[in-house]
Design a protein around this motif. Structure first.
Motif, PDB file in Angstrom:
ATOM      1  N   ALA A  22       0.842  -1.204   0.000  1.00 18.54           N
ATOM      2  CA  ALA A  22       0.000   0.000   0.000  1.00 18.54           C
ATOM      3  C   ALA A  22       0.874   1.250   0.000  1.00 18.54           C
ATOM      4  O   ALA A  22       1.991   1.243   0.510  1.00 18.54           O
ATOM      5  CB  ALA A  22      -0.914   0.003   1.224  1.00 18.54           C
ATOM      6  N   GLU A  65      -3.454   4.669   0.000  1.00 21.20           N
ATOM      7  CA  GLU A  65      -4.004   3.944  -1.150  1.00 21.20           C
ATOM      8  C   GLU A  65      -3.534   2.501  -1.119  1.00 21.20           C
ATOM      9  O   GLU A  65      -2.341   2.226  -0.977  1.00 21.20           O
ATOM     10  CB  GLU A  65      -3.548   4.601  -2.457  1.00 21.20           C
ATOM     11  CG  GLU A  65      -4.132   3.963  -3.691  1.00 21.20           C
ATOM     12  CD  GLU A  65      -3.636   4.624  -4.978  1.00 21.20           C
ATOM     13  OE1 GLU A  65      -4.046   4.160  -6.048  1.00 21.20           O
ATOM     14  OE2 GLU A  65      -2.842   5.587  -4.915  1.00 21.20           O
ATOM     15  N   LEU A  66      -4.486   1.578  -1.243  1.00 20.94           N
ATOM     16  CA  LEU A  66      -4.143   0.161  -1.315  1.00 20.94           C
ATOM     17  C   LEU A  66      -3.557  -0.153  -2.678  1.00 20.94           C
ATOM     18  O   LEU A  66      -3.808   0.549  -3.657  1.00 20.94           O
ATOM     19  CB  LEU A  66      -5.389  -0.693  -1.078  1.00 20.94           C
ATOM     20  CG  LEU A  66      -6.029  -0.597   0.299  1.00 20.94           C
ATOM     21  CD1 LEU A  66      -7.310  -1.425   0.340  1.00 20.94           C
ATOM     22  CD2 LEU A  66      -5.072  -1.037   1.385  1.00 20.94           C
ATOM     23  N   SER A  67      -2.806  -1.233  -2.749  1.00 21.68           N
ATOM     24  CA  SER A  67      -2.308  -1.688  -4.051  1.00 21.68           C
ATOM     25  C   SER A  67      -3.494  -2.211  -4.858  1.00 21.68           C
ATOM     26  O   SER A  67      -4.547  -2.542  -4.289  1.00 21.68           O
ATOM     27  CB  SER A  67      -1.275  -2.804  -3.871  1.00 21.68           C
ATOM     28  OG  SER A  67      -1.912  -4.021  -3.514  1.00 21.68           O
ATOM     29  N   PRO A  68      -3.371  -2.300  -6.174  1.00 18.77           N
ATOM     30  CA  PRO A  68      -4.467  -2.854  -6.979  1.00 18.77           C
ATOM     31  C   PRO A  68      -4.884  -4.253  -6.520  1.00 18.77           C
ATOM     32  O   PRO A  68      -6.074  -4.580  -6.535  1.00 18.77           O
ATOM     33  CB  PRO A  68      -3.892  -2.874  -8.398  1.00 18.77           C
ATOM     34  CG  PRO A  68      -2.877  -1.782  -8.403  1.00 18.77           C
ATOM     35  CD  PRO A  68      -2.275  -1.806  -7.019  1.00 18.77           C
ATOM     36  N   GLN A  76      -4.610  -5.552  -3.401  1.00 17.70           N
ATOM     37  CA  GLN A  76      -5.340  -5.421  -2.147  1.00 17.70           C
ATOM     38  C   GLN A  76      -6.748  -4.887  -2.385  1.00 17.70           C
ATOM     39  O   GLN A  76      -7.719  -5.377  -1.795  1.00 17.70           O
ATOM     40  CB  GLN A  76      -4.576  -4.504  -1.188  1.00 17.70           C
ATOM     41  CG  GLN A  76      -3.276  -5.099  -0.692  1.00 17.70           C
ATOM     42  CD  GLN A  76      -2.410  -4.075   0.012  1.00 17.70           C
ATOM     43  OE1 GLN A  76      -2.259  -2.941  -0.441  1.00 17.70           O
ATOM     44  NE2 GLN A  76      -1.816  -4.471   1.129  1.00 17.70           N
ATOM     45  N   GLN A  77      -6.869  -3.901  -3.249  1.00 16.01           N
ATOM     46  CA  GLN A  77      -8.182  -3.322  -3.535  1.00 16.01           C
ATOM     47  C   GLN A  77      -9.096  -4.336  -4.209  1.00 16.01           C
ATOM     48  O   GLN A  77     -10.279  -4.431  -3.889  1.00 16.01           O
ATOM     49  CB  GLN A  77      -8.033  -2.068  -4.405  1.00 16.01           C
ATOM     50  CG  GLN A  77      -9.319  -1.275  -4.542  1.00 16.01           C
ATOM     51  CD  GLN A  77      -9.828  -0.750  -3.206  1.00 16.01           C
ATOM     52  OE1 GLN A  77      -9.124  -0.050  -2.503  1.00 16.01           O
ATOM     53  NE2 GLN A  77     -11.066  -1.106  -2.857  1.00 16.01           N
ATOM     54  N   ALA A  78      -8.546  -5.123  -5.133  1.00  8.25           N
ATOM     55  CA  ALA A  78      -9.355  -6.148  -5.811  1.00  8.25           C
ATOM     56  C   ALA A  78      -9.859  -7.186  -4.813  1.00  8.25           C
ATOM     57  O   ALA A  78     -11.021  -7.593  -4.862  1.00  8.25           O
ATOM     58  CB  ALA A  78      -8.540  -6.827  -6.911  1.00  8.25           C
ATOM     59  N   LEU A 103     -10.370  -6.716  -1.632  1.00  6.36           N
ATOM     60  CA  LEU A 103     -11.371  -6.041  -0.812  1.00  6.36           C
ATOM     61  C   LEU A 103     -12.694  -5.913  -1.576  1.00  6.36           C
ATOM     62  O   LEU A 103     -13.767  -6.214  -1.044  1.00  6.36           O
ATOM     63  CB  LEU A 103     -10.854  -4.668  -0.402  1.00  6.36           C
ATOM     64  CG  LEU A 103     -11.650  -3.902   0.636  1.00  6.36           C
ATOM     65  CD1 LEU A 103     -11.747  -4.669   1.943  1.00  6.36           C
ATOM     66  CD2 LEU A 103     -11.009  -2.536   0.875  1.00  6.36           C
ATOM     67  N   ASP A 104     -12.619  -5.505  -2.838  1.00  2.44           N
ATOM     68  CA  ASP A 104     -13.822  -5.332  -3.658  1.00  2.44           C
ATOM     69  C   ASP A 104     -14.589  -6.635  -3.846  1.00  2.44           C
ATOM     70  O   ASP A 104     -15.812  -6.629  -3.969  1.00  2.44           O
ATOM     71  CB  ASP A 104     -13.459  -4.757  -5.035  1.00  2.44           C
ATOM     72  CG  ASP A 104     -12.968  -3.325  -4.964  1.00  2.44           C
ATOM     73  OD1 ASP A 104     -13.163  -2.655  -3.923  1.00  2.44           O
ATOM     74  OD2 ASP A 104     -12.356  -2.869  -5.961  1.00  2.44           O
TER      75      ASP A 104
END
Length: 195
Positions: free
Chosen positions: A91, A101-104, A106-108, A110-111
């Motif tokens: 992040a 901001e999370l890394s892509p 991490q965000q994926a 989470l999503d």
């Protein structure tokens, strides 16, 4: 009777983009223990202790990397002088260390609500990061996406059996990240299958 002394050796690491001051650690200590006990980096998980579950995975960036290495079965001194990344390094953070901001990856995750207990998540984050970096250098055909993801993630165990959402998140990320799937690779793959 005096107790035997524990032999220590200096260990120099470069972790998450920062050089760490040399630290004296027992010569037989595993990296996961050094991360937890000496450096305060507790995101790397100690799971099975045998390198099977891969919750302890870190990324090594060297002439062979980026690549995954299991930190619960690999002695800390193997990493001496090497550049490694732990889950804490993905992040983006501000000057105070707060995540902005999370890394892509991490965000994926989470999503897609990919994790349940989250214990295995650091290993999956690192495995997916290595996969994306590999694909950025060598894109694959769209027909190879599922097989490639399975090959990359299959060694990682999720005790909550949340695999489907991890795989869905990674598939969407691979397909939506420019440059990872190549039409040229797809055409080459089709040509190889032609009689």
């Amino acid at each position: 009777m005096s107790s035997p002394s524990i032999r220590t050796l200096p260990l120099t690491l470069h972790i998450n983009g920062r050089a760490q001051a040399p630290v004296e650690v027992p010569e037989d200590m595993m990296l996961v223990d050094v991360l937890h006990e000496y450096l305060g980096l507790t995101g790397t998980r100690f799971g099975c202790g045998q390198g099977v579950c891969r919750a302890c995975t870190v990324i090594v960036d060297d002439e062979h990397g980026p690549r995954e290495v299991r930190s619960c079965i690999t002695g800390a001194h193997y990493f001496n002088g090497k550049r490694i990344r732990t889950v804490e390094g993905h992040a983006k953070r501000d000057d105070s260390g707060k995540i902005v901001e999370l890394s892509p990856v991490q965000q994926a995750f989470l999503d897609h609500f990919s994790f349940q207990c989250g214990y295995c998540t650091p290993g999956f984050v690192n495995a997916t990061t290595v996969l994306l970096e590999r694909l950025a250098k060598q894109p694959i055909a769209s027909a190879q996406v599922e097989e490639t993801i399975t090959e990359a993630l299959n060694p990682h165990l999720c005790r909550c059996t949340g695999y489907v959402r991890y795989y869905q998140a990674v598939k969407q990320l691979v397909l939506e990240t420019p440059g990872l799937v190549s039409d040229r690779a797809t055409k080459r793959n089709d040509a190889e299958k032609a009689p």
